[in-house]
Scaffold this motif. Structure first.
Motif, mmCIF file in Angstrom:
data_model
loop_
_atom_site.group_PDB
_atom_site.id
_atom_site.type_symbol
_atom_site.label_atom_id
_atom_site.label_comp_id
_atom_site.label_asym_id
_atom_site.label_seq_id
_atom_site.Cartn_x
_atom_site.Cartn_y
_atom_site.Cartn_z
ATOM 1 N N GLY A 1 -14.764 1.920 -8.520
ATOM 2 C CA GLY A 1 -14.711 0.873 -7.508
ATOM 3 C C GLY A 1 -13.706 -0.226 -7.806
ATOM 4 O O GLY A 1 -13.373 -1.024 -6.927
ATOM 5 N N MET A 2 -13.199 -0.279 -9.047
ATOM 6 C CA MET A 2 -12.289 -1.360 -9.423
ATOM 7 C C MET A 2 -10.947 -1.206 -8.726
ATOM 8 O O MET A 2 -10.329 -2.192 -8.307
ATOM 9 C CB MET A 2 -12.116 -1.389 -10.937
ATOM 10 C CG MET A 2 -11.367 -2.620 -11.435
ATOM 11 S SD MET A 2 -11.477 -2.766 -13.216
ATOM 12 C CE MET A 2 -13.248 -3.031 -13.393
ATOM 13 N N GLY A 3 -10.472 0.031 -8.599
ATOM 14 C CA GLY A 3 -9.194 0.259 -7.933
ATOM 15 C C GLY A 3 -9.222 -0.185 -6.477
ATOM 16 O O GLY A 3 -8.272 -0.808 -5.986
ATOM 17 N N ASP B 1 0.820 -1.210 0.000
ATOM 18 C CA ASP B 1 0.000 0.000 0.000
ATOM 19 C C ASP B 1 0.853 1.258 0.000
ATOM 20 O O ASP B 1 0.536 2.243 -0.685
ATOM 21 C CB ASP B 1 -0.949 0.000 1.206
ATOM 22 C CG ASP B 1 -2.041 -1.046 1.073
ATOM 23 O OD1 ASP B 1 -2.221 -1.571 -0.036
ATOM 24 O OD2 ASP B 1 -2.706 -1.353 2.080
ATOM 25 N N ILE B 2 1.942 1.239 0.756
ATOM 26 C CA ILE B 2 2.827 2.407 0.762
ATOM 27 C C ILE B 2 3.515 2.554 -0.592
ATOM 28 O O ILE B 2 3.686 3.677 -1.093
ATOM 29 C CB ILE B 2 3.845 2.299 1.911
ATOM 30 C CG1 ILE B 2 3.129 2.486 3.254
ATOM 31 C CG2 ILE B 2 4.956 3.345 1.765
ATOM 32 C CD1 ILE B 2 4.029 2.395 4.461
ATOM 33 N N GLU B 3 3.900 1.431 -1.216
ATOM 34 C CA GLU B 3 4.493 1.500 -2.551
ATOM 35 C C GLU B 3 3.491 2.073 -3.557
ATOM 36 O O GLU B 3 3.872 2.814 -4.459
ATOM 37 C CB GLU B 3 4.941 0.108 -2.999
ATOM 38 C CG GLU B 3 6.209 -0.383 -2.320
ATOM 39 C CD GLU B 3 7.416 0.476 -2.640
ATOM 40 O OE1 GLU B 3 7.549 0.908 -3.800
ATOM 41 O OE2 GLU B 3 8.223 0.724 -1.728
ATOM 42 N N THR B 4 2.217 1.748 -3.390
ATOM 43 C CA THR B 4 1.196 2.281 -4.291
ATOM 44 C C THR B 4 1.123 3.797 -4.204
ATOM 45 O O THR B 4 0.836 4.473 -5.202
ATOM 46 C CB THR B 4 -0.175 1.659 -3.956
ATOM 47 O OG1 THR B 4 -0.098 0.244 -4.120
ATOM 48 C CG2 THR B 4 -1.270 2.207 -4.850
ATOM 49 N N THR C 1 -6.827 3.875 -7.016
ATOM 50 C CA THR C 1 -5.986 2.901 -6.308
ATOM 51 C C THR C 1 -5.187 3.559 -5.192
ATOM 52 O O THR C 1 -5.038 2.991 -4.107
ATOM 53 C CB THR C 1 -5.032 2.195 -7.283
ATOM 54 O OG1 THR C 1 -4.225 3.162 -7.957
ATOM 55 C CG2 THR C 1 -5.801 1.377 -8.303
ATOM 56 N N THR C 2 -4.681 4.779 -5.434
ATOM 57 C CA THR C 2 -3.928 5.460 -4.382
ATOM 58 C C THR C 2 -4.838 5.872 -3.231
ATOM 59 O O THR C 2 -4.433 5.808 -2.064
ATOM 60 C CB THR C 2 -3.198 6.702 -4.931
ATOM 61 O OG1 THR C 2 -4.127 7.552 -5.614
ATOM 62 C CG2 THR C 2 -2.094 6.306 -5.884
ATOM 63 N N LEU C 3 -6.056 6.271 -3.544
ATOM 64 C CA LEU C 3 -6.997 6.611 -2.474
ATOM 65 C C LEU C 3 -7.355 5.376 -1.654
ATOM 66 O O LEU C 3 -7.479 5.445 -0.424
ATOM 67 C CB LEU C 3 -8.261 7.238 -3.057
ATOM 68 C CG LEU C 3 -8.126 8.647 -3.653
ATOM 69 C CD1 LEU C 3 -9.443 9.114 -4.240
ATOM 70 C CD2 LEU C 3 -7.626 9.641 -2.611
ATOM 71 N N ALA C 4 -7.515 4.235 -2.330
ATOM 72 C CA ALA C 4 -7.827 2.988 -1.609
ATOM 73 C C ALA C 4 -6.653 2.587 -0.715
ATOM 74 O O ALA C 4 -6.854 2.178 0.441
ATOM 75 C CB ALA C 4 -8.135 1.871 -2.603
#
Length: 595
Positions: free
Chosen positions: A184-186, A123-126, A303-306
């Motif tokens: 919603g996919m991210g 998640d941090i890498e994202t 994806t970054t928000l998730a």
């Protein structure tokens, strides 16, 4: 979403100077491409008219300049943007750990270890995409759109508005459409990735048990199902990204076609020269380089928000235990006392400890015994302030434990448990965890007192010997003695022994407690066990059952009383007889029968 976006933006703005320079360098890179295409178009178009070479000299110099500057600006932009991003990621990792540490261990029970690992790493890498792929591209696109529009407006204003419309369509409307289609996919992608990593971690940790239970194929099937879901989401994401790229490509062609349809009559009427039309056409093509990454930016945003939401979920969690605003200093004495102590892990759950009171004077030894689930380990958790009592209180030196900071309390206590963690490193590194500044002499002295020094010196690399993850290269007794040496090196006034010999055979267990005799006499000691071993070391024994104190006294008096303690003792003695007599059988009608 706005809150997560705002918080991520605030984190990034710490390095706003570097990020601003990186954006300018990115714009300069695409600006150089725009200049290179325009000057090249000018030279090619003018060459057809066979002018003097002197008339092309400035354009030739421009081609060289823009060609070289594009490479230089791209290198500097990548260097600065990635350096900034890596610094930001390092800061986020530190911030995440600072938020994670106060939650251990109480709040972390709500998470799988693999899920926490996924948040720390994946998640941090994202989040590195947030600046590189989410923030920077729209800013660069805005700068280039303005510059390209002004450049084309010098030749023909309507064509400039046509270019701006095409850029807006390719850079805003199409990415917005793709994002709405893939909404919603991210988040599902991030959640499935975390689930896959958590399951893989769990599978690796329990590989031996899965094989022993013949459940490895079922677990592999479960992993494959999650992996297929993850791959499906990745393919769907890739399809939407490809759709966005294709639509943007169509917009580029349509824009060029529209420019030619509008400009050709103007050229025929003498309003524009053929050279100007060539420059305009190639400049428009080059300017679309700025908006093509925006389709990916919209997808990366989700994806970054998730990923950010998952990180903040941990960081924002309230610690179970909070330090007082003004912690008390080190107490003058290290006597321990509990008054009507009660504790439950959940508000509606059963009491793990109920109305427990005891007094342990400084330098004394108190044993707390009872079957599994009696509340013994819960008491250790309260002493270390992993949790706070639900009722009553614990006193240290006459003051409530909650009036001290948790870190200070843990610096005055050393815990030796049945599951003491031995880390994947050398023996020396494991020992120095207790006191990093300890000298070689202090380290060796602690090992001698734990009766493990001779064993270490017989190893090929002595104290530099690698012990493996969890001390897998050591026996159970060697691990416990190494853990004891670490406790001795910490040299604290309070010693807590929580089932310290649970995994040892009887002979190793006896030798282990023999080495504890001298150590216990020098400290305030709490001995917690379900096995009634070395009970004569304790000044007083408390017997717990279902969290309640049912008996107390010394070893001899409790045996004479013939109560619960005596029954535990008799059962333990019978079990030891079973271990020592090989021809002892068990059947349903009699617990013990000699054949």
């Amino acid at each position: 979403m706005r809150t997560i976006f705002g918080r991520l933006l605030k984190l990034n703005l710490i390095y706003w100077q570097w990020m601003s320079l990186s954006v300018l360098l990115g714009a300069a890179t695409i600006g150089s491409s725009l200049g290179l295409m325009s000057t090249s178009a000018y030279i090619i178009a003018m060459a057809a008219l066979q002018p003097s070479i002197a008339d092309l000299q400035l354009a030739i110099v421009g081609v060289r300049f823009f060609g070289i500057s594009r490479g230089v600006f791209r290198y500097l932009e990548r260097l600065l943007s990635h350096q900034t991003t890596f610094r930001l990621l390092a800061r986020i990792r530190i911030r995440f750990y600072e938020g994670l540490e106060p939650l251990a261990p109480a709040h972390l029970l709500d998470f799988q270890s693999g899920d926490i690992l996924a948040r720390i790493i994946s998640d941090i890498e994202t989040l590195q995409q947030f600046f590189l792929r989410v923030l920077a591209p729209p800013l660069i696109a805005a700068i280039i759109s303005i510059l390209a529009g002004l450049f084309i407006a010098r030749y023909h204003l309507p064509l400039a508005w046509l270019l701006i419309s095409g850029l807006f369509l390719a850079g805003v409307l199409i990415p917005g459409l793709i994002r709405s289609l893939s909404r919603g996919m991210g988040q599902r992608l991030i959640q499935t990735r975390a689930k896959l990593q958590a399951t893989l971690t769990e599978t690796l940790q329990g590989a031996a048990d899965l094989l022993a239970l013949n459940a490895d194929h079922a677990q592999l099937k479960r992993v494959n199902e999650i992996n297929r879901t993850f791959l499906l989401l990745q393919r769907q994401t890739g399809r939407f990204q490809a759709l966005g790229d294709a639509l943007s490509g169509w917009v580029i062609h349509l824009t060029i076609a529209a420019v030619l349809i509008i400009a050709l009559p103007i050229v025929s009427n003498g309003g524009l020269s053929g050279v100007d039309l060539t420059v305009i056409t190639l400049a428009i093509i080059a300017s679309f380089e700025a908006v093509l990454p925006l389709s990916e930016a919209f997808q990366n945003l989700e994806t970054t928000l998730a990923a950010g939401r998952r990180l903040f979920e941990v960081i924002d969690a309230e610690p179970t235990v909070k330090d007082p605003l003004k912690p008390l200093p080190r107490p003058e004495t290290f006597e321990l006392q509990s008054e009507a102590l009660s504790f439950q892990y959940e508000e509606t759950g059963p009491l793990a400890i109920a109305d427990l009171s005891f007094h342990l004077p400084e330098g004394g030894c108190l044993a707390i015994v009872g079957p599994s689930g009696a509340g013994k380990s819960s008491l250790v958790n309260l002493l270390l302030r992993f949790w706070d009592p639900s009722g009553g209180r614990i006193l240290l030196g006459g003051q409530d434990l909650r009036d001290y900071s948790a870190s200070d309390l843990r610096s005055w206590m050393a815990v030796l448990s049945q599951n003491t963690q031995i880390f994947n490193g050398t023996i020396k590194e494991n020992l120095l965890l207790a006191r990093p500044e300890a000298s070689e002499e202090q380290l060796i002295e602690a090992a001698r007192r734990a009766q493990v020094h001779d064993f270490i010196m017989n190893l090929p690399e002595t104290y530099e010997t690698w012990v493996g993850e969890g001390g897998v290269l050591l026996s159970g007794g060697e691990r416990q003695r190494l853990a004891l040496a670490r406790v001795l090196l910490k040299d604290t006034p309070i010693l807590i022994l929580d089932e310290p010999s649970a995994n040892l055979d009887p002979l190793t267990e006896q030798a282990f407690f023999d080495s504890l005799c001298e150590i216990i006499e020098q400290r305030t000691t709490l001995l917690i066990s379900h096995r009634l071993v070395a009970m004569d070391l304790a000044d007083q024994i408390l017997v717990l059952h279902h969290g309640r104190l049912i008996e107390q006294g010394d070893h001899i008096s409790l045996l004479k009383a013939g109560g619960f303690y005596r029954r535990m003792w008799d059962l333990q003695m019978q079990a030891e007889v079973v271990e020592r007599i090989p021809n002892l059988n068990f059947n349903r009608n009699s617990c013990f029968k000699l054949s």
